[in-house]
Design an enzyme around this catalytic site. Structure first.
Site, short mmCIF file in Angstrom:
data_model
loop_
_atom_site.label_atom_id
_atom_site.label_comp_id
_atom_site.label_asym_id
_atom_site.label_seq_id
_atom_site.Cartn_x
_atom_site.Cartn_y
_atom_site.Cartn_z
N GLU A 377 0.83 -1.22 0.00
CA GLU A 377 0.00 0.00 0.00
C GLU A 377 0.86 1.27 0.00
O GLU A 377 0.56 2.24 -0.69
CB GLU A 377 -0.94 0.01 1.21
N ARG A 480 -11.19 -21.33 -13.20
CA ARG A 480 -10.45 -21.75 -12.00
C ARG A 480 -9.80 -23.11 -12.26
O ARG A 480 -8.67 -23.36 -11.84
CB ARG A 480 -11.41 -21.86 -10.81
N HIS A 504 -12.84 -7.55 -5.60
CA HIS A 504 -12.67 -6.74 -6.82
C HIS A 504 -13.81 -6.89 -7.81
O HIS A 504 -13.92 -6.07 -8.72
CB HIS A 504 -11.33 -7.10 -7.48
O1 X8Z Z 1 -6.23 -5.75 -3.64
C1 X8Z Z 1 -5.04 -5.84 -3.42
C2 X8Z Z 1 -4.33 -4.78 -2.61
C3 X8Z Z 1 -4.94 -3.44 -2.78
S1 X8Z Z 1 -4.64 -2.74 -4.33
C4 X8Z Z 1 -4.41 -5.16 -1.15
N1 X8Z Z 1 -4.35 -6.92 -3.88
C5 X8Z Z 1 -4.98 -7.99 -4.63
C6 X8Z Z 1 -5.93 -8.80 -3.76
O2 X8Z Z 1 -5.91 -8.67 -2.54
O3 X8Z Z 1 -6.69 -9.61 -4.32
C7 X8Z Z 1 -2.91 -7.14 -3.72
C8 X8Z Z 1 -2.64 -8.47 -4.34
C9 X8Z Z 1 -3.85 -8.86 -5.12
ZN ZN Z 2 -2.67 -2.28 -4.62
#
Ligand code: X8Z
Ligand code: ZN
Length: 611
Positions: A377, A480, A504
């Site tokens: 971060e 998957r 996400h």
């Molecule tokens: O979402 C993130 C970060 C914030 S940009 C913690 N990442 C992805 C996840 O958690 O799925 C970092 C690695 C992949």
């Molecule tokens: Zn990130």
């Protein structure tokens, strides 16, 4: 008198013409483009800051009011950007200097959620989006739903138990319990896809997926091919790791880990999404390995709090010659979970005002994993700070994979020598510990690769209409299976929407960036090790304290997105192509070891036909 009136006439003529050009036919000259971009940047900066504030409050205090406020602020930005992109089309035929042409392109690509111009539809889209993200943030798994006193678990609590439990039945329950959070999201998600696609079409893209793939200074189809090329470089390494892990899990869990098709049950890998496997290191550790160290235990024994853990990250950047984090960071960040309200705990970095108001939002619990996530971060924030002197439309990463790779590049330097330097361990483990340390790292970094790739493979199919809502979940598990070789703990019912259980997807954050970052970080790291004068095996390098490496890094960060990414990469590494060779070099000793362990076993798995 006459003279003066003539003079007035001539003096007023240009003004009259320019008034005319403002109200009726806006100009298309280079100077017009420059003026248009200047006012666009000033206007968007203001709107975007207001949007950031609304979203910050929403994610750190989720309720119906903040759902609405953030949706309304998003809507204002999206509406205005959409108008401006359409206005900018008048310069399509003008030969512009590269910086102005690039700004117009970046403006066009700036929305990850394009929306229709129809205000009603746009409002619907932003509300659906805020609702999806809120549902994820509020999501809980309640083991005994009928018991009002039963303790319900949020995503970190589920994650923590899945990291620690070694009971396959409990693991399956936790896995299934968390995935229920997504069931009510499916219909809203399909509406989200329809509306966002309508917005993308209005901006001139075939669908939202094509818009996302257009952000890499190459043709969107070439980008997909580029990802396949990179995957091809690392797939053999993943397959060996998969085979080795499967053998060890079978030894531990017997029938519960064994499948005819050779896939690994997704709930046994120590992570809700089976995206990083480091939490099951104890189950796969080499039998005769020398003892290494457990960062979680060290941090717990020292009672390191969230602030101290963040401080370790900041110190690393300072050792490279970066300025300390600004005061706003310490005053305004949220670094632990508040007890009294719902928040989005998924870690994120915020560039509130595109200047020095940068913040971290994270629920730090003090684990070794938190230690690396903090570096991740802070990488975002030091990047934000480095490019803040660029014009507004260039305040971004060379591409989004760069943004995700910065902190991870630093975190690769967290070697035993480094931990000793900062006093977290007393003794550096012997060279024989290289394999266990590499294995621990591969469980996170190598295991992540297929996951990082498949999330957007799925979304691109969804946005293009190739996968319809009724097939969302089947298509998800087909990917998957294909890339990760993992399977759900039991057959998924028709109501399941398993992609929605990953932040996400409801949060609409593109994901190919993380796959790219997983590869770029080794390329950046190799270049910085070189710059620091390091010549030993790549996996033992730490460039902590190297101002030379820091200088190179900073110069790239300061470019922001003012140049196409291959130029930024070249400036930093001397290479103008992404290359997973650095990652393969880093893990070379482990690959050899894995091959020896897997002798007699056949890496890989079979994917049922029709999937
Ligand atoms: O979402 C993130 C970060 C914030 S940009 C913690 N990442 C992805 C996840 O958690 O799925 C970092 C690695 C992949
Ligand atoms: Zn990130």
């Amino acid at each position: 008198m006459l003279f003066s009136s003539r003079l007035r006439y001539f003096a007023l003529l240009p003004l009259a013409l320019s008034l005319l050009s403002c109200s009726k036919t806006p100009g298309t000259s280079v100077e017009d483009a420059r003026a248009f971009l200047l006012s666009t940047e000033a206007e968007l900066l203001k709107l975007q800051i207001a949007d950031n504030r609304a979203n910050w409050v929403h994610e750190t205090y989720i309720n119906d009011d903040t759902d609405n406020l953030s949706a309304a602020a998003d809507e204002r930005v999206i509406a205005r950007v959409t108008e401006l992109v359409k206005e900018a089309a008048r310069f399509d035929k003008t030969t512009l200097p590269p910086d102005l042409r690039r700004k117009i392109l970046l403006l066009k690509l700036s929305l990850s959620m394009p929306a229709p111009a129809d205000p009603k539809l746009r409002e619907e889209l932003t509300q659906v989006a805020a609702g999806l993200s809120g549902s994820y943030g509020k999501g809980k798994y309640c083991p005994v739903p009928s018991d009002a006193n039963a303790k319900c678990l949020g995503v970190e609590a589920v994650g923590e138990r899945m990291a620690k439990s070694r009971d396959p039945k409990e693991l399956a329950e936790l896995w299934e319990g968390w995935h229920k959070v997504a069931v009510p999201m499916r219909d809203r998600y399909s509406r989200f896809v329809e509306l966002s696609n309508a917005g993308a079409t209005e901006l001139g893209f075939k669908d939202t997926g094509v818009l996302w793939r257009s952000g890499y200074d190459m043709d969107p189809d070439a980008f997909s091919t580029e990802l396949d090329r990179l995957w091809g470089q690392v797939e053999p390494l993943y397959k060996e790791l998969h085979a080795y892990t499967r053998t060890r899990l079978t030894a531990k869990y017997g029938a519960a880990a064994t499948r005819q098709d050779g896939m690994i049950p997704a709930h046994l890998l120590g992570n809700i999404w089976a995206q990083e496997w480091g939490n099951i290191y104890d189950l796969v550790a080499p039998a005769s390995a020398p003892a290494t160290y457990d960062l979680s235990k060290i941090l717990a024994s020292r009672k390191a709090d969230a602030k101290q853990i963040t401080g370790y990250g900041e110190s690393f950047f300072k050792s490279l010659g970066f300025e300390p984090l600004p005061p706003a960071f310490w005053q305004r960040s949220m670094i632990t979970r508040p007890a009294d309200r719902d928040v989005v705990c998924h870690a994120s970095a915020w560039d509130l005002d595109f200047d020095t108001d940068v913040r971290l939002k994270m629920c730090i619990q003090g684990t070794g994993e938190d230690f690396t996530v903090v570096h991740h971060e802070l990488g975002h924030l030091f990047y934000d700070l480095a490019y803040r002197k660029q014009p507004f439309l260039f305040r971004g990463a060379a591409n989004d994979g760069f943004h995700e790779a910065i902190g991870d590049t630093i975190a690769l330097s967290i070697t035993p020598e480094y931990l000793k330097t900062i006093g977290l361990i007393q003794q550096v483990p012997p060279p024989a510990a290289d394999i266990p340390i590499l294995l621990r790292r591969a469980l996170d970094k190598v295991a992540f690769l297929p996951f990082g790739l498949l999330i957007d493979q799925w979304r691109w199919q969804v946005f293009s209409g190739k996968v319809k809502p009724a097939d969302y979940n089947t298509a998800w598990w087909a990917l998957r299976a294909k890339y990760q070789g993992v399977a759900p703990p039991s057959d998924r019912g028709p109501e399941a929407f398993d992609p929605g259980a990953k932040y996400h997807i409801p949060g609409n954050t593109p994901y190919a960036r993380y796959f790219l970052a997983a590869i770029y970080q080794f390329q950046f790291y190799r270049a910085m090790c070189r710059e620091a004068g390091y010549t030993g095996p790549l996996n033992r390098c730490s460039f902590f304290g190297s101002e030379a490496a820091g200088k190179k890094f900073k110069a790239m960060l300061e470019l922001g997105q003012s140049k196409p990414w291959p130029e930024a990469l070249k400036q930093m590494t001397g290479e103008d192509k992404a290359d997973a060779g650095a990652m393969v070099e880093y893990f070379a000793p482990l690959l050899q070891w894995l091959k020896e362990q897997n002798k007699g076993a056949t890496p890989g798995w079979t994917v049922a036909s029709g999937k």
